[in-house]
Design a protein around this motif. Structure first.
Motif, short mmCIF file in Angstrom:
data_model
loop_
_atom_site.label_atom_id
_atom_site.label_comp_id
_atom_site.label_asym_id
_atom_site.label_seq_id
_atom_site.Cartn_x
_atom_site.Cartn_y
_atom_site.Cartn_z
N LEU A 46 1.02 -1.11 0.00
CA LEU A 46 0.02 -0.05 0.06
C LEU A 46 0.98 1.23 -0.05
O LEU A 46 1.85 1.44 0.93
CB LEU A 46 -0.83 0.06 1.13
N LEU A 47 0.72 2.37 -1.20
CA LEU A 47 1.53 3.40 -1.09
C LEU A 47 0.44 4.55 -0.91
O LEU A 47 -0.36 4.68 -1.59
CB LEU A 47 2.12 3.35 -2.42
N VAL A 48 0.72 5.30 -0.01
CA VAL A 48 -0.22 6.62 0.24
C VAL A 48 0.58 7.78 -0.41
O VAL A 48 1.79 8.05 0.27
CB VAL A 48 -0.50 6.72 1.69
N MET A 49 0.41 8.54 -1.25
CA MET A 49 1.31 9.46 -2.05
C MET A 49 0.61 10.90 -1.49
O MET A 49 -0.51 11.16 -1.83
CB MET A 49 1.22 9.48 -3.45
N ASP A 50 1.45 11.57 -0.63
CA ASP A 50 1.01 12.98 -0.14
C ASP A 50 1.67 13.84 -0.94
O ASP A 50 2.97 13.78 -0.76
CB ASP A 50 1.35 12.81 1.41
N HIS A 51 1.20 14.86 -1.60
CA HIS A 51 2.03 16.09 -2.20
C HIS A 51 3.21 15.71 -2.94
O HIS A 51 4.27 15.72 -2.49
CB HIS A 51 2.19 16.87 -1.11
N TYR A 52 2.93 14.67 -3.85
CA TYR A 52 4.25 14.07 -4.42
C TYR A 52 4.57 14.89 -5.85
O TYR A 52 3.91 14.55 -6.84
CB TYR A 52 3.58 12.42 -4.94
N PRO A 53 5.55 15.66 -5.56
CA PRO A 53 5.89 16.72 -6.70
C PRO A 53 6.53 15.93 -8.22
O PRO A 53 6.26 16.58 -8.89
CB PRO A 53 7.00 17.50 -6.33
N SER A 54 7.19 15.04 -7.89
CA SER A 54 7.62 14.32 -9.13
C SER A 54 6.93 13.13 -9.89
O SER A 54 7.27 12.70 -10.58
CB SER A 54 9.01 13.82 -8.78
N PHE A 55 5.59 13.29 -9.37
CA PHE A 55 4.72 12.28 -9.77
C PHE A 55 3.97 12.81 -11.04
O PHE A 55 2.81 12.95 -11.12
CB PHE A 55 3.89 12.00 -8.61
N ASN A 56 4.74 13.50 -11.88
CA ASN A 56 4.06 14.59 -12.96
C ASN A 56 4.24 13.73 -14.13
O ASN A 56 3.62 14.30 -15.20
CB ASN A 56 4.86 15.84 -12.99
N THR A 57 4.95 12.57 -14.37
CA THR A 57 5.28 11.83 -15.65
C THR A 57 5.20 10.42 -15.36
O THR A 57 5.50 10.19 -14.13
CB THR A 57 6.42 12.45 -16.42
N ALA A 58 4.73 9.50 -16.16
CA ALA A 58 4.65 8.36 -16.06
C ALA A 58 6.33 7.89 -15.84
O ALA A 58 6.50 6.97 -15.03
CB ALA A 58 4.28 7.48 -17.24
N GLU A 59 7.21 8.35 -16.40
CA GLU A 59 8.46 7.78 -16.30
C GLU A 59 9.22 8.36 -15.04
O GLU A 59 9.72 7.44 -14.35
CB GLU A 59 9.51 8.65 -17.49
N SER A 60 8.66 9.56 -14.43
CA SER A 60 9.24 9.60 -13.03
C SER A 60 8.31 8.89 -12.09
O SER A 60 9.29 8.65 -11.09
CB SER A 60 8.65 11.26 -12.55
N LEU A 61 7.31 8.50 -12.11
CA LEU A 61 6.76 7.52 -11.46
C LEU A 61 7.46 6.01 -11.44
O LEU A 61 7.75 5.49 -10.35
CB LEU A 61 5.34 7.19 -11.61
N TYR A 62 7.71 5.82 -12.61
CA TYR A 62 8.55 4.38 -12.68
C TYR A 62 9.87 4.60 -12.17
O TYR A 62 10.40 3.59 -11.51
CB TYR A 62 8.54 3.90 -14.51
N ASP A 63 10.57 5.58 -12.40
CA ASP A 63 11.87 5.56 -11.47
C ASP A 63 11.90 5.98 -10.11
O ASP A 63 12.39 5.12 -9.44
CB ASP A 63 12.61 6.89 -12.19
N ASP A 64 10.75 6.55 -9.76
CA ASP A 64 10.52 6.54 -8.10
C ASP A 64 10.20 5.50 -7.38
O ASP A 64 10.30 4.94 -6.26
CB ASP A 64 9.84 7.82 -7.71
N LEU A 65 9.59 4.50 -8.14
CA LEU A 65 8.89 3.17 -7.36
C LEU A 65 9.68 2.02 -7.97
O LEU A 65 9.50 1.00 -7.90
CB LEU A 65 7.35 3.18 -7.81
N LYS A 66 10.91 2.28 -8.38
CA LYS A 66 11.93 1.00 -8.75
C LYS A 66 11.94 0.25 -7.62
O LYS A 66 12.35 -0.94 -7.96
CB LYS A 66 13.22 1.54 -9.18
N PHE A 67 11.90 0.75 -6.24
CA PHE A 67 12.01 -0.49 -5.32
C PHE A 67 10.94 -1.55 -5.61
O PHE A 67 10.99 -2.67 -5.37
CB PHE A 67 11.66 0.09 -3.95
N ALA A 68 9.52 -0.98 -6.10
CA ALA A 68 8.39 -1.97 -6.19
C ALA A 68 9.05 -2.84 -7.43
O ALA A 68 8.45 -4.24 -7.41
CB ALA A 68 7.24 -1.27 -6.29
N LYS A 69 9.43 -2.13 -8.34
CA LYS A 69 9.66 -2.83 -9.73
C LYS A 69 10.70 -4.22 -9.54
O LYS A 69 10.72 -5.32 -9.86
CB LYS A 69 10.25 -1.98 -10.67
#
Length: 120
Positions: A46-69
């Motif tokens: 479960l990920l609760v995303m609060d005021h997540y500034p770099s969640f502006n592109t699909a690529e940034s999400l993929y990079d930031d959540l690499k721990f899940a990948k």
């Protein structure tokens, strides 16, 4: 910045993310996941995303959540709770390309996120 929400029962790992995830934090989250995977085998995330500034592109999400990948083979499901409905598509794409069954939920649907995460 992140916070591990450790009072969650069962094989659910809950993490609150309130900013961009840096490499050091990614490593810390990875250690949390490793510990829970060693204990439970497979986990639900479960990920609760609060005021997540770099969640502006699909690529940034993929990079930031690499721990899940990286741990996708041990993650049964991943629920993401956030504040922007248009991010639902990005979470779905992350799940598709990361090999994780993933769903996005608006904050107002947090109960539905819990229900989906614990079902199946």
């Amino acid at each position: 910045m992140f916070k591990h929400l450790s009072q969650i029962p069962g094989n659910v790992v809950a993490i609150r993310i309130s900013g961009e995830i840096r490499d050091r934090e990614n490593e810390q989250i990875s250690r949390i996941l490793e510990k829970e995977i060693a204990k439970s085998g497979r986990i639900r995330l479960l990920l609760v995303m609060d005021h997540y500034p770099s969640f502006n592109t699909a690529e940034s999400l993929y990079d930031d959540l690499k721990f899940a990948k990286f741990y996708s083979d041990a993650i049964e499901r991943m629920a993401v709770i956030g504040d922007k409905p248009w991010k639902k598509t990005w979470v779905a794409l992350f799940g598709l390309f990361g090999g994780i069954q993933a769903e996005y939920f608006d904050r107002s649907a947090a109960d539905a996120a819990w229900k989906w995460l614990s079902s199946g």
